[in-house]
Design a protein around this motif. Sequence first.
Motif, short mmCIF file in Angstrom:
data_model
loop_
_atom_site.label_atom_id
_atom_site.label_comp_id
_atom_site.label_asym_id
_atom_site.label_seq_id
_atom_site.Cartn_x
_atom_site.Cartn_y
_atom_site.Cartn_z
N VAL A 1 0.90 -1.36 -0.06
CA VAL A 1 -0.14 -0.02 0.15
C VAL A 1 0.97 1.10 -0.20
O VAL A 1 1.78 1.27 0.71
CB VAL A 1 -0.75 -0.15 1.28
N THR A 2 0.54 2.15 -0.73
CA THR A 2 1.23 3.45 -1.08
C THR A 2 1.00 4.34 0.12
O THR A 2 -0.37 4.77 0.09
CB THR A 2 1.12 4.03 -2.51
N LEU A 3 1.88 4.97 0.99
CA LEU A 3 1.57 6.15 1.67
C LEU A 3 2.30 7.31 1.03
O LEU A 3 3.34 7.28 1.06
CB LEU A 3 2.11 5.86 3.33
N ALA A 4 1.56 8.24 1.06
CA ALA A 4 2.07 9.58 0.46
C ALA A 4 1.44 10.81 0.76
O ALA A 4 0.26 10.74 0.84
CB ALA A 4 2.14 9.06 -1.35
N SER A 5 2.10 12.01 0.65
CA SER A 5 1.44 13.11 0.71
C SER A 5 0.60 13.67 -0.44
O SER A 5 1.01 12.94 -1.57
CB SER A 5 2.32 14.33 0.96
N LEU A 6 -0.27 14.40 -0.56
CA LEU A 6 -0.96 14.92 -1.57
C LEU A 6 0.20 15.56 -2.70
O LEU A 6 -0.25 15.17 -3.95
CB LEU A 6 -2.02 15.93 -1.21
N HIS A 7 0.97 16.16 -2.39
CA HIS A 7 1.78 16.74 -3.27
C HIS A 7 2.74 15.46 -4.00
O HIS A 7 2.86 15.58 -5.24
CB HIS A 7 2.99 17.57 -2.57
N ALA A 8 3.12 14.64 -3.44
CA ALA A 8 3.82 13.39 -3.83
C ALA A 8 3.03 12.45 -4.69
O ALA A 8 3.49 11.78 -5.43
CB ALA A 8 4.47 12.74 -2.72
N GLU B 1 -5.74 27.01 -3.53
CA GLU B 1 -4.66 26.07 -4.05
C GLU B 1 -4.92 24.78 -2.96
O GLU B 1 -4.51 23.81 -3.71
CB GLU B 1 -3.26 26.61 -3.70
N GLU B 2 -5.27 25.04 -1.94
CA GLU B 2 -5.85 24.11 -0.73
C GLU B 2 -6.83 23.20 -1.56
O GLU B 2 -6.93 21.87 -1.43
CB GLU B 2 -6.05 24.27 0.54
N ARG B 3 -7.81 23.80 -1.94
CA ARG B 3 -8.95 23.22 -2.75
C ARG B 3 -8.44 22.37 -3.80
O ARG B 3 -8.70 20.95 -4.26
CB ARG B 3 -9.98 24.13 -3.19
N ARG B 4 -7.46 22.87 -4.72
CA ARG B 4 -6.88 22.18 -5.62
C ARG B 4 -6.00 21.04 -5.48
O ARG B 4 -6.22 19.98 -6.17
CB ARG B 4 -5.95 23.14 -6.91
N LEU B 5 -5.49 21.00 -4.10
CA LEU B 5 -4.76 19.83 -3.72
C LEU B 5 -5.84 18.69 -3.21
O LEU B 5 -5.43 17.71 -3.79
CB LEU B 5 -3.94 20.23 -2.42
N LEU B 6 -6.88 19.11 -2.95
CA LEU B 6 -7.77 18.02 -2.59
C LEU B 6 -8.25 17.47 -3.79
O LEU B 6 -8.39 16.39 -4.02
CB LEU B 6 -9.18 18.66 -1.79
N TYR B 7 -8.63 18.14 -4.95
CA TYR B 7 -8.97 17.90 -6.22
C TYR B 7 -8.00 16.71 -6.74
O TYR B 7 -8.22 15.77 -7.47
CB TYR B 7 -8.85 19.00 -7.16
N VAL B 8 -6.52 17.32 -6.58
CA VAL B 8 -5.57 16.08 -7.20
C VAL B 8 -5.77 14.79 -6.26
O VAL B 8 -5.73 13.83 -7.09
CB VAL B 8 -4.16 16.88 -6.92
N GLY B 9 -6.00 14.86 -5.18
CA GLY B 9 -6.07 13.59 -4.48
C GLY B 9 -7.58 12.78 -4.71
O GLY B 9 -7.20 11.65 -5.14
N VAL B 10 -8.47 13.55 -5.04
CA VAL B 10 -9.64 12.89 -5.46
C VAL B 10 -9.40 12.13 -6.80
O VAL B 10 -9.88 11.18 -6.96
CB VAL B 10 -10.91 13.63 -5.60
N THR B 11 -8.85 12.82 -7.72
CA THR B 11 -8.78 12.44 -9.23
C THR B 11 -7.50 11.39 -9.17
O THR B 11 -7.38 10.84 -10.34
CB THR B 11 -8.41 13.62 -10.00
N ARG B 12 -7.00 10.91 -8.27
CA ARG B 12 -5.92 9.91 -8.23
C ARG B 12 -6.75 8.41 -8.26
O ARG B 12 -6.09 7.47 -8.55
CB ARG B 12 -5.12 9.79 -6.86
N ALA B 13 -7.94 8.45 -7.69
CA ALA B 13 -8.81 7.21 -7.61
C ALA B 13 -9.54 6.72 -9.03
O ALA B 13 -9.91 7.50 -9.51
CB ALA B 13 -9.79 7.49 -6.44
N ARG B 14 -9.35 5.42 -9.24
CA ARG B 14 -9.89 4.81 -10.35
C ARG B 14 -11.30 4.45 -10.03
O ARG B 14 -12.19 4.70 -10.77
CB ARG B 14 -9.03 3.87 -11.11
N GLU B 15 -11.43 3.65 -9.10
CA GLU B 15 -12.72 3.03 -8.65
C GLU B 15 -13.38 3.39 -7.18
O GLU B 15 -14.35 3.74 -7.22
CB GLU B 15 -12.67 1.35 -8.88
N ARG B 16 -12.47 3.17 -6.27
CA ARG B 16 -13.09 3.49 -4.94
C ARG B 16 -12.16 4.82 -4.19
O ARG B 16 -11.18 4.91 -4.39
CB ARG B 16 -12.67 2.30 -4.11
#
Length: 790
Positions: free
Chosen positions: A554-561, A593-608
Amino acid sequence: MNSRRGHRERPGRDPAAPAAVTPAALKRLSGPACGQPTRWSRTTWQHGCVTAATPSPLFPRTPESADAVLEGLDPEQREVATALHGPVCVLAGAGTGKTRAITHRIAYGVRSGLLAPSSVLAVTFTNRAAGEMRGRLRQLGAQGVQARTFHSAALRQLQYFWPKAIGGGMPRLVDRKIQLVADAAAACGLRLDRGELRDATAEIEWCKVTQTVPADYAYAAVKAGRETPRDPAEIAHLYAAYENLKRDRAVIDFEDVLLLTVAVLQDRHDIADQVRAQYQHFVVDEYQDVSPLQQRLLDLWLGERDSLCVVGDASQTIYSFTGATPDHLLDFRHRHPGATVVKLVRDYRSTPQVVRLANGLLAQAHGRAADHRLELISQRSSGPEPGYTEYTDEPAEAEGAARRIRELIAAGTPAAEIAVLFRTNSQSETYEQALADAGVPYQLRGAERFFDRPEVRKAGVALRAAARFGGNDSLLDEAVDLPSQVRAVLSGEGWSSEPPAGSGAARERWESLAALVALAHDFAAAHPGATLSDLVAELDERANAQHAPTVQGVTLASLHAAKGLEWDAVFLVGVAEGMLPITYARTDEQIEEERRLLYVGVTRARERLHLSWSLARSPGGRAGRRPSRFLDGLRPGSTATVGRAATGTGGVERGTPGGLPAAPRRAQRTPARCRVCGRTLTDAGEMKLMRCEDCPSDMDEGLYERLRQWRSVEAGQSGQPDFCVFTDRTLMAIAETRPDCAAELSRIPGVLDRKLRRYGTDVLAICAGHEVGADPLNAVSTTDRNSSEK
């Protein structure tokens, strides 16, 4: 300070600078892959003796023709691939296949004969992204194209042209500047803890990519709304000491690579012409992350030409604290009125449920980037709705995530297809412990690169030896195929069929070796009959491209990474006020920019996708937290906020050269030249004086002393160091120029608008020989008064 360190994280390399090639890495990369002939007979600055990637059976079959390269592209991607002339701007939403589009564009141009491979330079921001691009170009049959980071491309040019442009040996490039910063702090008498030291290093890097000199730092930091780790005057003093220390030790840092390359190309037109003759077509990925310094370098590479393709998404601008700005992307059409603009909005990564949440986040956004947002359209079948969970405290939140992850793995989701993403690196430890307690393997994103790990290097040596002398190795006697040979060799390095219990270093080493075993299985399946030598050659290619195999964990990462990555299942944790947005995000721009950071996190997910937050930090703590404001109207039971319609639908906008009025272009900064001998100036101190250090000075010594006395009084009254009023260099420049009006004074480097407004009247009065505070139109000069008294 932990949260600030998470905010300062950069992708690619330590700490906070775009990835670059170090001299040691250049040495490693300079030789041919095992068993492969060298492709160039001599060193050239554009290739540096790196052998071209050879076709690998592990990759899909190479298209048979140029037209076959276009097969499988959607209409907008095909427009990108076939737009080979003039400026092209690709606005690509998350998951829309931007890398596929631009690599197919390059490959189509090369395969059709319209682009010479050696004339194309594709630049991006991390070694991982550049390696992925090289891998894709290789499988598309476009060998010879240079795909590099900005720093890597600039470093090769600087190394090649240094003897001609500067003479002598090039200064040593330091891998990590933080020790130099620590030494500079000691020289200044500053005591910085570990967090402050890292943040101060980030401030110096920001100054350099935004081309801010030490004397201007305090004003520039306030104007940019930066959260400085110490008093701005102290950071400015530290920055100046750092630059002096580098000069004394004859070393340069990664930002100097760009600065010096810019200086060489500005000063030596013959060298600039040579570079432009080599590279005639440019592709820039992640263009929203370009800094002013990188844009300046790109402009010098281009010259007066417009064969440029840029790709980006303003809604994924999350590195503005490093100096990145989406303005270059958003202003592209104004800078290039004839540009073709292609918008990619078909999302092939995420389910409609994930895309709906992502679109909802941006619908509530404000600002210029939000005005250009793209409405994504999912191309996948329906999936589960995003989940939302509230926990009493952070340990309970981590245990809940670990429990859900264990259930997913038991149901068949590979551990490598699951990620836990958080806002700051300080949140990692809680989740590491929870996953270890649950018996779930994990890996930390942003740790040591795969092919640089000691166990991977040792495994490579063992595999290479077995490939050469395997006939005499009893370990291989019973190995009947390639995978069994690899298992036999790596068993001597610590691999076993079952992983070690728990977590820690032993488990991480096993995971690395297990990734090599899995790669051998995939390689053999794609190419029956492959030998150990073939696999070793493939590993060498992958090491050169930094194309690491998948590590099962399992990958553990910051939103920036996490930017640029994707997983089947993503757990976004700590989505609470004070963390997203982070506490020190105060201005509207920082909040967005914080909102965009959350957007980046959300769009990393394919299914769940699962989002969670906790009401307290520790068990029994005060439950004073609340869910992030960004989820208002999106999570069940919350109040909706009225959103705005997106302006970005998919399609193509073709430029009409001469048909669109160009917006006024910002005047290009011209090289600073010595007003005595005419030489181009690159040293910040010389640029302030507008002359070389060795050129004769016509400074008015008396005026200089009067200015120093005035500065001392002014600094004492305001309670700040003398140099925060004006530096010695600026006072020398004033005493040499002797300005008689505000316009002349403002042209002196170091006299910014703020200082002109605050000190301009006093300085002009002193230059005119008047007393400070007197009306310069009616006052009698000190010289005239002395004469009348006589």
